[in-house]
Design a protein around this motif. Sequence first.
Motif, PDB file in Angstrom:
ATOM      1  N   ASN A  75       3.163   5.891  -2.998  1.00  0.00           N
ATOM      2  CA  ASN A  75       4.324   6.616  -3.522  1.00  0.00           C
ATOM      3  C   ASN A  75       4.268   6.752  -5.040  1.00  0.00           C
ATOM      4  N   ARG A  76       3.548   5.886  -5.706  1.00  0.00           N
ATOM      5  CA  ARG A  76       3.412   5.938  -7.162  1.00  0.00           C
ATOM      6  C   ARG A  76       2.305   6.901  -7.600  1.00  0.00           C
ATOM      7  N   GLY A  77       1.596   7.510  -6.655  1.00  0.00           N
ATOM      8  CA  GLY A  77       0.606   8.517  -7.016  1.00  0.00           C
ATOM      9  C   GLY A  77      -0.838   8.102  -6.797  1.00  0.00           C
ATOM     10  N   GLU A  78      -1.089   6.859  -6.477  1.00  0.00           N
ATOM     11  CA  GLU A  78      -2.457   6.402  -6.207  1.00  0.00           C
ATOM     12  C   GLU A  78      -2.729   6.590  -4.725  1.00  0.00           C
ATOM     13  N   ALA A  86       0.828  -1.213   0.000  1.00  0.00           N
ATOM     14  CA  ALA A  86       0.000   0.000   0.000  1.00  0.00           C
ATOM     15  C   ALA A  86       0.861   1.261   0.000  1.00  0.00           C
ATOM     16  N   GLU A  87       1.952   1.242   0.743  1.00  0.00           N
ATOM     17  CA  GLU A  87       2.860   2.398   0.771  1.00  0.00           C
ATOM     18  C   GLU A  87       3.498   2.612  -0.603  1.00  0.00           C
ATOM     19  N   LYS A 118      -1.331   0.589 -14.117  1.00  0.00           N
ATOM     20  CA  LYS A 118      -1.227   2.017 -13.837  1.00  0.00           C
ATOM     21  C   LYS A 118      -0.048   2.338 -12.921  1.00  0.00           C
ATOM     22  N   VAL A 119       0.172   1.544 -11.900  1.00  0.00           N
ATOM     23  CA  VAL A 119       1.250   1.852 -10.953  1.00  0.00           C
ATOM     24  C   VAL A 119       2.606   1.369 -11.442  1.00  0.00           C
TER      25      VAL A 119
END
Length: 160
Positions: A132-135, A127-128, A158-159
């Motif tokens: 950090n990838r923008g989600e 989840a972290e 997407k990630v």
Amino acid sequence: MENILKNCAMSMETRLRVLNCYIYPVLMYGSEAWSITTDLRKRLESCEMWFLRRMMRIPWTDRVSNEDVLIRAGVCRKLLKGIRIRQMRFMGHVLRKGGLENLALPGKIEGRRSRGRKRVTWLASIAEWIRNRGENTKEVELLNMAIDRELWHNMIAKVS
């Protein structure tokens, strides 16, 4: 001279193929179950850079930055990213399958916890990374998304 340079480029391409086909899969064996802490992340990144430096014959005494090594090799970091993608695929598989693994995944097992700081859970580390990838999603939302196969595959794309 041009022929020598051509052979060196061909040699580097072959080395990168060997790295991607043989070394990385052995290194990532069982990585689906790893909780990636800060220390483990640093170790994986340094291992990846060590492989590239050895392939390019750059000694550590030359003081060449990691970015320069990546540019010279013509690659980007992909070891940690590959591990995270494998973890997300595994998470979707486990949640859709059901069973005992599905109960253990959220980490809500009864009992007493040992003293000290809480350990970084597997789900929390994923989840972290996604945050950090923008989600901006929470752990519970990830669990719900993983059940829908199409939505989960879109999320992985997407990630990554």
